[in-house]
Design a protein around this motif. Structure first.
Motif, PDB file in Angstrom:
ATOM      1  N   TYR A   9       5.656  -2.538 -13.589  1.00 47.12           N
ATOM      2  CA  TYR A   9       5.289  -3.538 -12.590  1.00 47.12           C
ATOM      3  C   TYR A   9       5.883  -4.906 -12.946  1.00 47.12           C
ATOM      4  CZ  TYR A   9       2.408  -5.884  -9.092  1.00 47.12           C
ATOM      5  OH  TYR A   9       1.971  -6.611  -8.011  1.00 47.12           O
ATOM      6  N   THR A  26      -1.551  -3.230  -3.835  1.00 51.12           N
ATOM      7  CA  THR A  26      -1.532  -1.857  -4.332  1.00 51.12           C
ATOM      8  C   THR A  26      -1.139  -0.929  -3.191  1.00 51.12           C
ATOM      9  OG1 THR A  26      -3.869  -1.516  -3.842  1.00 51.12           O
ATOM     10  CG2 THR A  26      -3.324  -2.244  -6.080  1.00 51.12           C
ATOM     11  N   THR A  30      -1.704   2.335  -6.867  1.00 47.98           N
ATOM     12  CA  THR A  30      -0.839   1.821  -7.938  1.00 47.98           C
ATOM     13  C   THR A  30      -0.326   0.434  -7.547  1.00 47.98           C
ATOM     14  OG1 THR A  30       1.202   2.801  -7.057  1.00 47.98           O
ATOM     15  CG2 THR A  30      -0.101   4.159  -8.590  1.00 47.98           C
ATOM     16  N   PRO A  31       0.078  -0.379  -8.527  1.00 52.32           N
ATOM     17  CA  PRO A  31       0.605  -1.717  -8.235  1.00 52.32           C
ATOM     18  C   PRO A  31       1.827  -1.636  -7.324  1.00 52.32           C
ATOM     19  CG  PRO A  31       0.242  -1.426 -10.590  1.00 52.32           C
ATOM     20  CD  PRO A  31       0.071  -0.087  -9.957  1.00 52.32           C
ATOM     21  N   ARG A  42       6.662   0.316  -5.301  1.00 53.55           N
ATOM     22  CA  ARG A  42       5.393   0.514  -5.988  1.00 53.55           C
ATOM     23  C   ARG A  42       5.639   1.316  -7.257  1.00 53.55           C
ATOM     24  NH1 ARG A  42       2.513   5.271  -5.946  1.00 53.55           N
ATOM     25  NH2 ARG A  42       3.363   6.939  -4.668  1.00 53.55           N
TER      26      ARG A  42
END
Length: 123
Positions: A9, A26, A30-31, A42
């Motif tokens: 990330y 998100t 997930t980020p 992502r």
């Protein structure tokens, strides 16, 4: 966030730092990073990022750089590309995310950003 997720990330955020209107969010738990409301990228797992990409460009990248870009059956036919983060250079990642950003924002915003970037590089 798992350590591998954090590292990926952070690389993704670094790669888009010069792009305007990036939203940290998100996606699928997930980020993720968006251009406004549109997904750019992502974290998929501790080694992989998902990057949005037009299907025709995706096919070219899969053939040209299979060591970096790949897809699973889940992504076949979708405008999303899987990126091996341990294989992609920072320059390539930045280039790929810039190209993605250009396809995800309104054309007027993309043109204005390209003009500004050209002006800055000619100074």
């Amino acid at each position: 966030m798992a350590d591998g997720f954090s590292a990926i990330y952070e690389r993704l955020k670094q790669a888009v730092q010069e792009l305007p209107d990036i939203v940290e969010t998100t996606s699928y738990g997930t980020p993720a990073l968006k251009a406004g409301k549109k997904l750019l990228t992502r974290v998929k797992d501790a080694e992989t990022a998902v990057v949005m990409c037009p299907v025709d460009e995706k096919e070219m990248l899969l053939q040209a750089a299979p060591d970096i870009y790949f897809e699973t059956d889940h992504y076949k036919g979708w405008p999303a590309l899987l990126v091996r983060m341990n294989a992609v250079s920072d320059d390539e990642l930045r280039h790929r995310l810039e190209r993605t950003w250009l396809t995800q924002v309104p054309k007027t915003k993309a043109r204005a950003w390209l003009v500004e970037r050209e002006k800055a590089s000619s100074r």
